[in-house]
Design an enzyme around this catalytic site. Structure first.
Site, short mmCIF file in Angstrom:
data_model
loop_
_atom_site.label_atom_id
_atom_site.label_comp_id
_atom_site.label_asym_id
_atom_site.label_seq_id
_atom_site.Cartn_x
_atom_site.Cartn_y
_atom_site.Cartn_z
N LYS A 115 0.82 -1.22 0.00
CA LYS A 115 0.00 0.00 0.00
C LYS A 115 0.85 1.26 0.00
O LYS A 115 0.45 2.27 -0.57
CB LYS A 115 -0.94 0.01 1.20
N LYS A 198 -4.63 -8.87 -6.08
CA LYS A 198 -5.94 -9.21 -5.53
C LYS A 198 -6.98 -8.15 -5.91
O LYS A 198 -6.63 -6.98 -6.12
CB LYS A 198 -5.87 -9.42 -4.01
N LYS A 201 -10.95 -2.84 -3.23
CA LYS A 201 -11.84 -1.66 -3.31
C LYS A 201 -11.10 -0.44 -3.83
O LYS A 201 -11.67 0.40 -4.49
CB LYS A 201 -12.29 -1.24 -1.91
N1 AQP Z 1 -9.66 -10.05 -3.11
C1 AQP Z 1 -10.05 -10.61 -1.97
N2 AQP Z 1 -10.28 -11.93 -1.91
C2 AQP Z 1 -10.70 -12.52 -0.75
N3 AQP Z 1 -10.90 -11.83 0.39
C3 AQP Z 1 -10.68 -10.50 0.37
N4 AQP Z 1 -10.80 -9.54 1.30
C4 AQP Z 1 -10.48 -8.35 0.77
N5 AQP Z 1 -10.14 -8.49 -0.52
C5 AQP Z 1 -10.24 -9.83 -0.80
C6 AQP Z 1 -11.25 -9.78 2.67
O1 AQP Z 1 -12.26 -8.82 2.96
C7 AQP Z 1 -12.19 -8.50 4.35
C8 AQP Z 1 -12.25 -7.03 4.53
O2 AQP Z 1 -11.11 -6.44 3.98
P1 AQP Z 1 -10.78 -4.94 4.35
O3 AQP Z 1 -11.82 -4.07 3.83
O4 AQP Z 1 -10.52 -4.80 5.78
O5 AQP Z 1 -9.40 -4.64 3.72
P2 AQP Z 1 -8.61 -5.22 2.54
O6 AQP Z 1 -8.28 -6.66 2.79
O7 AQP Z 1 -7.45 -4.31 2.34
O8 AQP Z 1 -9.68 -5.14 1.38
P3 AQP Z 1 -9.66 -4.28 0.09
O9 AQP Z 1 -10.94 -4.52 -0.61
O10 AQP Z 1 -8.41 -4.56 -0.68
O11 AQP Z 1 -9.67 -2.82 0.65
P4 AQP Z 1 -8.65 -1.63 0.36
O12 AQP Z 1 -8.61 -1.49 -1.12
O13 AQP Z 1 -9.20 -0.43 1.05
O14 AQP Z 1 -7.33 -2.05 0.91
C9 AQP Z 1 -10.92 -9.13 4.90
O15 AQP Z 1 -11.27 -10.29 5.61
C10 AQP Z 1 -10.15 -9.48 3.67
O16 AQP Z 1 -9.33 -10.62 3.88
#
Ligand code: AQP
Length: 336
Positions: A115, A198, A201
């Site tokens: 990040k 991956k 969001k």
């Molecule tokens: N691509 C993914 N595949 C499977 N699980 C996923 N999770 C996130 N992306 C995937 C799971 O969703 C939960 C919440 O995640 P988060 O919002 O706390 O943060 P993150 O993992 O950083 O998710 P994002 O979507 O990638 O958000 P941003 O872009 O803001 O960093 C967790 O249980 C995560 O494992």
């Protein structure tokens, strides 16, 4: 049936639209757990501000994520649903953990490296110590089961290290052993544009992800445009190795349809991606559109969502307050 000694905690950031990755890797699995365990699910707005957020967008996303969780099947009668900043004990425990965790441990966290990217010096201090706040989120409730996607596994190992060091330094067995629950068919859903990243969001490309707010046409278009290679679909799973985009789409198909990958590959073996993608779009829309519809309906009544979050925060605090009080005593804070 509730197994009293187990408590589930998990969180999700209101850092944009919920994605299919969030849904398959986390949210969908939470729905089953709420009946089985005492469960807390948290919209982690304090984590979201570790990267820049527009305040109005953050308020909107916090409600929208809560609406998405309810629409996907979380029932505020069966679980405690709240947003993190309404429970100040998260920040209090995180401070103690900032003083327990070692810099070397945080330096190994791959999510920070991903990040912060090339501009590490410009990243917020909050982003760097994010895993300490995540450890506090979980341990504040003495939760021992944490359903997450694969991407969060390293953070959970750090949570275990922090709990163990606190217990060793101050109070044996105070914090429980935390177990990650990595469940379901799709524990790591990949970007539709690049099978080595991956689905996220905050990816700048809208076409990299399916959002839970997407309508049927948008979903179909994103799947149609999803990157693939030029080889036909293989007949067996082994044939997907080295083909990350194809593997990702087959995994999503299986997870949303409830069919096995072998069954799906049996149907499309030797074909190009055109029919497969059309059917995948149909399966995706059939599964996701009722959730999207309910989410939109809930977003018409933000007072209801705010009430759920407020009530959840009150319930969460009744668990958190005695724990933080005990932590303060253990570390030697004087509160006469
Ligand atoms: N691509 C993914 N595949 C499977 N699980 C996923 N999770 C996130 N992306 C995937 C799971 O969703 C939960 C919440 O995640 P988060 O919002 O706390 O943060 P993150 O993992 O950083 O998710 P994002 O979507 O990638 O958000 P941003 O872009 O803001 O960093 C967790 O249980 C995560 O494992």
């Amino acid at each position: 049936m509730t197994e009293k000694k187990d408590r589930v905690f998990s969180g999700i950031q209101p850092s944009g639209n919920l994605t299919l990755g969030n849904y398959l890797g986390a949210i969908r699995n939470w729905v089953g757990l709420q009946k089985q365990y005492e469960s807390l699910f948290c919209v982690v707005d304090m984590h979201a501000i570790t990267v820049s957020q527009n305040p109005d967008d953050l308020r909107h996303s916090t409600r929208e994520v809560a609406a998405g969780l309810i629409a996907a099947g979380l029932d505020p009668k069966d679980c405690i649903l709240f947003n993190q900043s309404q429970v100040p004990e998260h920040a209090e425990l995180a401070w103690v953990f900032n003083c327990v965790a070692r810099i070397g441990w945080l330096n190994r966290m791959t999510q920070f490296k991903e990040k912060a990217g090339k501009h590490k010096e410009n990243a917020s201090v909050g982003l760097y110590i994010y895993p300490n706040l995540m450890a506090a989120d979980i341990l504040l409730y003495l939760a021992n089961k944490v359903p997450v996607g694969e991407d969060q596994k390293q953070h959970l190992e750090l949570t275990r290290d922090i709990a163990q060091k606190f217990n060793n330094d101050f109070a044996p067995d105070f914090f429980p052993d935390v177990e990650p629950l990595i469940m379901g068919e799709a524990t790591r859903v990949m970007s539709l544009r690049d099978g080595s990243n991956k689905m996220s969001k905050s990816d700048p490309s809208e076409y990299s992800r399916i959002n839970l707010t997407d309508d049927a046409d948008t979903i179909a278009k994103k799947i149609r445009k999803a990157r693939t290679d030029s080889d036909p679909l293989p007949g067996e799973e082994a044939g997907l190795e080295g083909r990350p985009e194809a593997k990702n789409l087959v995994t999503i198909f299986a997870a949303l349809s409830g069919r096995s990958k072998a069954d799906i590959l049996g149907q499309y073996e030797g074909q190009g991606f055109a029919d497969f993608k059309k059917d995948l779009a149909d399966v995706s829309v059939a599964h996701l559109s009722p959730i999207t519809g309910e989410m939109n309906r809930l977003m018409q009544d933000t007072q209801y969502i705010d009430d759920v979050l407020k009530d959840g925060a009150l319930q969460a605090r009744t668990i958190a307050q005695p724990v933080i009080k005990r932590v303060h005593e253990i570390v030697g804070f004087l509160h006469p």
